[in-house]
Scaffold this motif. Structure first.
Motif, PDB file in Angstrom:
ATOM      1  N   VAL A   1       0.835  -1.206   0.000  1.00  0.00           N
ATOM      2  CA  VAL A   1       0.000   0.000   0.000  1.00  0.00           C
ATOM      3  C   VAL A   1       0.867   1.252   0.000  1.00  0.00           C
ATOM      4  O   VAL A   1       0.675   2.167  -0.802  1.00  0.00           O
ATOM      5  CB  VAL A   1      -0.965   0.006   1.209  1.00  0.00           C
ATOM      6  CG1 VAL A   1      -1.706   1.336   1.299  1.00  0.00           C
ATOM      7  CG2 VAL A   1      -1.958  -1.147   1.106  1.00  0.00           C
ATOM      8  N   THR A   2       1.852   1.299   0.898  1.00  0.00           N
ATOM      9  CA  THR A   2       2.695   2.495   0.990  1.00  0.00           C
ATOM     10  C   THR A   2       3.776   2.524  -0.088  1.00  0.00           C
ATOM     11  O   THR A   2       4.237   3.598  -0.470  1.00  0.00           O
ATOM     12  CB  THR A   2       3.360   2.578   2.374  1.00  0.00           C
ATOM     13  OG1 THR A   2       4.069   1.358   2.641  1.00  0.00           O
ATOM     14  CG2 THR A   2       2.320   2.791   3.458  1.00  0.00           C
ATOM     15  N   ALA A   3       4.167   1.342  -0.593  1.00  0.00           N
ATOM     16  CA  ALA A   3       5.240   1.291  -1.592  1.00  0.00           C
ATOM     17  C   ALA A   3       4.736   1.518  -3.013  1.00  0.00           C
ATOM     18  O   ALA A   3       5.467   2.037  -3.865  1.00  0.00           O
ATOM     19  CB  ALA A   3       5.956  -0.057  -1.527  1.00  0.00           C
TER      20      ALA A   3
ATOM     21  N   GLU B   1      -3.384  -2.037   4.774  1.00  0.00           N
ATOM     22  CA  GLU B   1      -1.991  -2.505   4.699  1.00  0.00           C
ATOM     23  C   GLU B   1      -1.970  -3.836   3.956  1.00  0.00           C
ATOM     24  O   GLU B   1      -2.917  -4.625   4.043  1.00  0.00           O
ATOM     25  CB  GLU B   1      -1.451  -2.684   6.125  1.00  0.00           C
ATOM     26  CG  GLU B   1       0.024  -3.013   6.214  1.00  0.00           C
ATOM     27  CD  GLU B   1       0.463  -3.159   7.674  1.00  0.00           C
ATOM     28  OE1 GLU B   1       1.430  -3.903   7.907  1.00  0.00           O
ATOM     29  OE2 GLU B   1      -0.172  -2.541   8.538  1.00  0.00           O
ATOM     30  N   MET B   2      -0.905  -4.092   3.206  1.00  0.00           N
ATOM     31  CA  MET B   2      -0.778  -5.343   2.462  1.00  0.00           C
ATOM     32  C   MET B   2       0.687  -5.788   2.442  1.00  0.00           C
ATOM     33  O   MET B   2       1.421  -5.505   1.506  1.00  0.00           O
ATOM     34  CB  MET B   2      -1.311  -5.169   1.037  1.00  0.00           C
ATOM     35  CG  MET B   2      -1.371  -6.466   0.233  1.00  0.00           C
ATOM     36  SD  MET B   2      -2.114  -6.172  -1.393  1.00  0.00           S
ATOM     37  CE  MET B   2      -1.830  -7.770  -2.180  1.00  0.00           C
TER      38      MET B   2
ATOM     39  N   ALA C   1       2.707 -11.818   2.491  1.00  0.00           N
ATOM     40  CA  ALA C   1       3.637 -12.206   3.556  1.00  0.00           C
ATOM     41  C   ALA C   1       2.907 -12.583   4.839  1.00  0.00           C
ATOM     42  O   ALA C   1       3.539 -12.969   5.822  1.00  0.00           O
ATOM     43  CB  ALA C   1       4.611 -11.058   3.836  1.00  0.00           C
ATOM     44  N   VAL C   2       1.584 -12.463   4.840  1.00  0.00           N
ATOM     45  CA  VAL C   2       0.754 -12.832   5.987  1.00  0.00           C
ATOM     46  C   VAL C   2      -0.458 -13.589   5.459  1.00  0.00           C
ATOM     47  O   VAL C   2      -0.795 -13.478   4.272  1.00  0.00           O
ATOM     48  CB  VAL C   2       0.297 -11.587   6.785  1.00  0.00           C
ATOM     49  CG1 VAL C   2       1.490 -10.828   7.361  1.00  0.00           C
ATOM     50  CG2 VAL C   2      -0.561 -10.668   5.923  1.00  0.00           C
ATOM     51  N   PRO C   3      -1.136 -14.349   6.308  1.00  0.00           N
ATOM     52  CA  PRO C   3      -2.382 -14.984   5.854  1.00  0.00           C
ATOM     53  C   PRO C   3      -3.391 -13.920   5.424  1.00  0.00           C
ATOM     54  O   PRO C   3      -3.447 -12.836   6.009  1.00  0.00           O
ATOM     55  CB  PRO C   3      -2.872 -15.730   7.100  1.00  0.00           C
ATOM     56  CG  PRO C   3      -1.652 -15.930   7.940  1.00  0.00           C
ATOM     57  CD  PRO C   3      -0.781 -14.739   7.693  1.00  0.00           C
TER      58      PRO C   3
ATOM     59  N   LEU D   1      -5.178  -9.554   6.881  1.00  0.00           N
ATOM     60  CA  LEU D   1      -5.100  -8.252   6.204  1.00  0.00           C
ATOM     61  C   LEU D   1      -6.129  -7.288   6.791  1.00  0.00           C
ATOM     62  O   LEU D   1      -7.311  -7.644   6.916  1.00  0.00           O
ATOM     63  CB  LEU D   1      -5.344  -8.411   4.702  1.00  0.00           C
ATOM     64  CG  LEU D   1      -4.281  -9.173   3.918  1.00  0.00           C
ATOM     65  CD1 LEU D   1      -4.734  -9.372   2.471  1.00  0.00           C
ATOM     66  CD2 LEU D   1      -2.945  -8.438   3.947  1.00  0.00           C
ATOM     67  N   PRO D   2      -5.721  -6.074   7.154  1.00  0.00           N
ATOM     68  CA  PRO D   2      -6.660  -5.096   7.718  1.00  0.00           C
ATOM     69  C   PRO D   2      -7.480  -4.426   6.621  1.00  0.00           C
ATOM     70  O   PRO D   2      -6.958  -3.689   5.800  1.00  0.00           O
ATOM     71  CB  PRO D   2      -5.740  -4.083   8.420  1.00  0.00           C
ATOM     72  CG  PRO D   2      -4.440  -4.171   7.688  1.00  0.00           C
ATOM     73  CD  PRO D   2      -4.336  -5.573   7.149  1.00  0.00           C
ATOM     74  N   LEU D   3      -8.772  -4.697   6.610  1.00  0.00           N
ATOM     75  CA  LEU D   3      -9.674  -4.159   5.600  1.00  0.00           C
ATOM     76  C   LEU D   3     -10.295  -2.851   6.064  1.00  0.00           C
ATOM     77  O   LEU D   3     -10.538  -2.655   7.253  1.00  0.00           O
ATOM     78  CB  LEU D   3     -10.778  -5.173   5.300  1.00  0.00           C
ATOM     79  CG  LEU D   3     -10.307  -6.494   4.685  1.00  0.00           C
ATOM     80  CD1 LEU D   3     -11.401  -7.538   4.764  1.00  0.00           C
ATOM     81  CD2 LEU D   3      -9.894  -6.287   3.235  1.00  0.00           C
ATOM     82  N   LYS D   4     -10.578  -1.967   5.118  1.00  0.00           N
ATOM     83  CA  LYS D   4     -11.198  -0.672   5.448  1.00  0.00           C
ATOM     84  C   LYS D   4     -12.718  -0.822   5.505  1.00  0.00           C
ATOM     85  O   LYS D   4     -13.463  -0.220   4.738  1.00  0.00           O
ATOM     86  CB  LYS D   4     -10.811   0.367   4.400  1.00  0.00           C
ATOM     87  CG  LYS D   4      -9.330   0.706   4.353  1.00  0.00           C
ATOM     88  CD  LYS D   4      -9.074   1.766   3.288  1.00  0.00           C
ATOM     89  CE  LYS D   4      -7.615   2.137   3.194  1.00  0.00           C
ATOM     90  NZ  LYS D   4      -7.362   3.148   2.132  1.00  0.00           N
TER      91      LYS D   4
END
Length: 371
Positions: free
Chosen positions: A109-111, A366-367, A347-349, A353-356
């Motif tokens: 997301v940030t990259a 974030e991803m 890199a995570v299950p 993932l934090p959804l909006k």
């Protein structure tokens, strides 16, 4: 349906019904009218705060809306935007270069997701990219339904002050180098230039021009990761990029409720039901895009589908002006990202993932990815 405010509104789900209601001249998008079905409480101060942006374009009905849309329409044609492709390609390549230099895992997301549309909209409007952190955070707060009214107003006021100064600076010597400068000239030549209107319009273009595309980049990338067979089709045949983007727009429908909110100016009969004058209407874009009566197996992501009839950008006179720019950015991102980083993976299950969920524009906060 019952809205979060406790008010009720009609929910329109079907693809054909949605296009019918959004094309009907007897519905209004006037966000300042008490009948408009807001999802959060709007007192007098809050209504005043949104009036400048709302009255710039998205909250206008024809014929007033038509006048201002004509000022913008030629700026977003496929032909006009094609000239931006090399610059967009350069932005995407630079972001991926920086991504590959970072330690793994890193946040996509940030990259990539945020900087690509931020840089593109800054280039287009003539906004200094050094200020992107400010308007990204302000927009995040403004679109967050969990933000308090005071927080939303503070974010909006900050954006308004910023854009007011930017437009004022450009008014002294508008150039053809950026969209705000060109609009100043167009409105002046038409004899209808008003400083507050252009401030609101510029603020709208800035806010809408990156948050939507940023969320589509993240969620679209995730959709390809979840469906490696579809990713293989894209990487084996780059000509499928346009179809893939349309299918992702249909499949994800990230601007779900706000893009189809209206109220009835007169009694309207649709599907054997009468919507009364003054009733709120939520034409649910995802409901239309997942309508089994229009799309076979609508919950399946299939880039061979041919989803050009989707309504992710709305429908009718208020269909999103920037859709060609969004499509171009998404095509370049997906084609380039997976070609250059073919081993990209979460890199995570996925469940972590934090959804909006609280946002008006759906996406990922974030991803974390690795490769």
């Amino acid at each position: 349906m019952t809205l979060p405010t406790g008010r009720t509104a009609w929910l329109v789900l079907g693809h054909d019904y949605l296009r019918q209601i959004l094309a009907d001249s007897r519905v209004s998008v006037n966000r300042l009218n008490p009948a408009y079905p807001h999802l959060v409480e709007m007192d007098e101060r809050a209504m005043g705060a949104i009036s400048l942006v709302s009255r710039s374009l998205v909250g206008l009905d024809p014929p007033e809306h038509t006048v201002h849309r004509r000022m913008l329409i030629n700026e977003f044609t496929v032909k006009k935007l094609a000239a931006m492709r090399p610059r967009i390609q350069g932005i995407v390549d630079e972001c991926i270069d920086n991504l590959l230099k970072q330690e793994q895992p890193t946040d996509l997301v940030t990259a990539l997701s945020l900087p690509v549309p931020s840089l593109v909209i800054c280039d287009l409007l003539g906004v200094p990219y050094t200020d992107h952190g400010f308007f990204q955070q302000s927009t995040l707060v403004a679109f967050n339904r969990k933000s308090t009214q005071a927080e939303r107003m503070q974010a909006g006021a900050g954006l308004l002050m910023y854009m007011d100064k930017l437009v004022t600076d450009k008014e002294a010597a508008p150039t053809d180098e950026d969209l705000i400068g060109r609009l100043i000239t167009k409105y002046r030549e038409a004899g209808i230039y008003e400083h507050p209107h252009l401030v609101g319009l510029s603020m709208l273009l800035l806010m809408a021009g990156f948050e939507t595309t940023a969320n589509m980049i993240s969620l679209g990338t995730l959709s390809f990761m979840e469906n490696p067979d579809q990713l293989a089709k894209l990487t084996n045949d780059g000509t499928l990029a346009t179809r893939a983007v349309d299918e992702l727009l249909r499949y994800l429908s990230i601007v779900d409720v706000s893009g189809g909110s209206r109220f009835a100016l007169e009694d309207i009969e649709i599907g054997g039901v009468t919507i009364r004058k003054g009733d709120g209407i939520i034409a649910l874009l995802s409901g239309a895009n997942r309508d089994p009566g229009h799309y076979e197996h609508p919950d399946t992501f299939d880039i061979d589908r041919g989803a050009k009839s989707h309504v992710a950008f709305g429908y009718g006179v208020h269909q999103c002006l920037g859709q060609n720019l969004a499509r171009l950015e998404l095509e370049v991102v997906y084609q380039t990202l997976f070609a250059r980083v073919p081993t990209l993976r979460l890199a995570v299950p996925m469940s972590d993932l934090p959804l909006k969920d609280e946002a008006s524009i759906y996406g990922l906060a974030e991803m974390p990815v690795a490769w």
